[in-house]
Design an enzyme around this catalytic site. Structure first.
Site, PDB file in Angstrom:
ATOM      1  N   ASP A   1     -14.524   6.002  -9.103  1.00 31.44           N
ATOM      2  CA  ASP A   1     -14.006   4.643  -8.874  1.00 31.44           C
ATOM      3  C   ASP A   1     -15.019   3.561  -9.237  1.00 31.44           C
ATOM      4  O   ASP A   1     -15.336   2.689  -8.420  1.00 31.44           O
ATOM      5  CB  ASP A   1     -13.588   4.478  -7.407  1.00 31.44           C
ATOM      6  CG  ASP A   1     -12.611   5.537  -6.958  1.00 31.44           C
ATOM      7  OD1 ASP A   1     -11.670   5.815  -7.713  1.00 31.44           O
ATOM      8  OD2 ASP A   1     -12.774   6.093  -5.857  1.00 31.44           O
TER       9      ASP A   1
ATOM     10  N   GLU B   1      -2.519   1.702  -7.931  1.00 34.99           N
ATOM     11  CA  GLU B   1      -3.700   1.372  -7.138  1.00 34.99           C
ATOM     12  C   GLU B   1      -4.804   0.867  -8.050  1.00 34.99           C
ATOM     13  O   GLU B   1      -4.619   0.712  -9.262  1.00 34.99           O
ATOM     14  CB  GLU B   1      -4.172   2.603  -6.343  1.00 34.99           C
ATOM     15  CG  GLU B   1      -4.475   3.796  -7.200  1.00 34.99           C
ATOM     16  CD  GLU B   1      -4.635   5.090  -6.417  1.00 34.99           C
ATOM     17  OE1 GLU B   1      -4.193   5.146  -5.258  1.00 34.99           O
ATOM     18  OE2 GLU B   1      -5.190   6.046  -6.983  1.00 34.99           O
TER      19      GLU B   1
END
Length: 497
Positions: free
Chosen positions: A33, A188
């Site tokens: 991420d 997301e």
């Protein structure tokens, strides 16, 4: 002579082309991420940290290829509670941004509080206490414009936006839905950018497995409506072109523009080893972006991502190597991490030794005494000299999750190799030893971990080998990757190098 000149010219062109390329991943091992920002000619990048403390590693680079970890954002218990956190919980996808002299990091503590942000005047820290936020969902991001601060995240299976007060966390406008993506599950990882009069919304879809991908939409108004890029997905290796690549699961990205005007994308992906298994976790990758005025961005010319990238890079700047482990310094460096919040009195530096005081089994997942670092290389070895006191167990663990780890340890006059994998917990092999001290060594390649011991540091005996794939996310589970470290259980254990 003409043939020689042609050969020399070919060699020069080849070397020049190779010099402009780079290798993926740019940050190897469990560093998922990624989010990046640029300040002048400096780039700063952060990653998820899940159940590990300290949280949110911070990296610095001048070329987007060579990176140095300069610290961690969340270094105090007051900033980061990891009570009960497993590798399914804890700190999810952070975003780092810089605005008007201040660095901002926004993230989610899943299981212990939700969304919050912290600030600092330097990426090295110290970072502030958390400012808690009302809009929930995960993977929050910030966008600054005209004195306003906007927050986007993904509650209710869509991307939502609201204006906030970054100092107090107060929500200043009603949350409004922007986009649900192009039909992939789990929309997301949203980020907003403004370019050529458009607001671009970059998101991840498909989950973090093989079908992970990036999609993008844009609007003339920050609140929408947003139109999808007709060429979505923007990035995926789950395609005919990319299906045979070692790299899979490409997604969760963040754009950054370099000082020379070029655009780049950092994103996560993983490398398969021994078939369709990845045990090192999701890593940080880089791809060039072509983004013509008024048009949609194109990542890597529309081609899949490979380990060797042929792209014109920024001027390369080598980063200093990480300091070798040295217990006499009294600290272990920012790359060393604990499972959940450590009980600090259980970690004692004593000259050139580190004394660990046991606090429960690694499998119980309740602040075990453990300190290690992410496995970043495919091949390598780790070795310590270990001395457990009476009834104590101490050694080295290859740790993926509390339900999946290999432990090489000494206890009660024996050296043993244990395999813990979900409901399986057994001693692979155990030998009687005659020395109070014992050298323990774990060597590894892309397929196997090899476990050895020695009482003189020269002659080694093997306790066996175990397969890397059993500690993969596909088998053991979890959102992280292998961390190799020292642990103690049931008493005091001394470690030396």
């Amino acid at each position: 002579m003409s043939k020689i000149l042609s050969l020399l010219l070919f060699m020069i062109i080849s070397e020049s082309s190779f010099a402009q390329g780079y290798r993926n991943p740019i940050i190897s091992g469990y560093h998922p991420d990624p989010s990046v920002c640029r300040v002048g000619s400096d780039f700063y990048l952060v990653n998820s940290s899940f159940q590990y403390f300290p949280g949110v590693p911070v990296f610095h680079s001048n070329d987007l290829i060579n990176w140095e970890q300069i610290g961690n954002v969340l270094t105090r218990d007051s900033q980061l509670s990891l009570k009960g956190a497993s590798s399914w919980l804890g700190i999810y996808a952070p975003t780092i941004r810089y605005n008007d002299g201040t660095y901002y990091m926004i993230t989610t503590n899943v299981g212990n509080g939700g969304n919050f942000l912290v600030t600092a005047t330097s990426p090295n820290g110290p970072w502030s206490e958390p400012v808690w936020l009302s809009q929930q969902g995960i993977d929050p991001s910030l966008y600054f414009e005209d004195g306003k601060v906007y927050m986007c995240s993904n509650p209710d299976d869509a991307i939502w936006l609201s204006e906030i007060d970054a100092k107090t966390g107060k929500q200043l406008s009603k949350s409004r839905m922007l986009w649900q993506g192009d039909g992939g599950r789990y929309p997301e990882g949203p980020h907003i950018y403004k370019k050529d009069g458009y607001y671009y919304l970059l998101i991840s879809e498909g989950g973090t497995e093989i079908a992970h991908h990036l999609t993008i939409a844009r609007s003339r108004n920050i609140y929408g409506p947003y139109e999808s890029d007709p060429d979505n997905p923007l990035l995926t290796n789950c395609s005919r072109k990319g299906q045979n690549m070692q790299i899979q699961g490409t997604g969760h990205g963040d754009f950054v523009q370099a000082k020379d005007g070029s655009w780049w994308l950092v994103f996560l992906a993983y490398r398969n080893f021994g078939g369709s298994y990845h045990h090192l976790g999701r890593e940080t990758y880089l791809a060039p972006v072509e983004w013509k005025k008024g048009e949609w961005p194109v990542v890597n010319g529309g081609n899949p991502i490979d380990t060797l990238m042929n792209a014109t890079t920024l001027t390369k700047h080598k980063m200093p190597h990480a300091q070798p482990l040295d217990f006499s310094r009294g600290d272990l460096g920012p790359e060393y991490i604990h499972i959940q919040n450590p009980i600090l009195e259980n970690y004692i530096f004593k000259g050139n030794k580190l004394v660990l005081k046991g606090h429960g089994s690694l499998s119980v997942n309740n602040q075990p005494t453990f300190v290690g670092k992410r496995q970043e290389q495919v091949c390598g070895s780790v070795e310590f000299r270990v001395y457990p006191k009476h009834n104590a167990e101490g050694g080295i663990s290859v740790y993926q999750i509390n339900d999946g780890h290999y432990d090489l340890f000494v206890k009660d006059g024996r050296v043993s190799l244990r395999c813990k994998l979900k409901n399986i917990d057994y001693i692979v092999k155990s030998d009687k030893i005659w020395s109070e001290w014992m050298n323990l060594r774990i060597s590894y390649n892309d397929k196997m971990y090899k476990f050895e011991y020695s009482d003189d540091g020269t002659s080694y005996k093997s306790l066996g080998e175990l397969n890397c794939s059993l500690l993969s996310s596909e088998v053991a589970g979890g959102f992280t990757g292998v961390v190799i470290g020292m642990y103690a259980d049931g008493g005091d254990v001394e470690f030396a190098q």
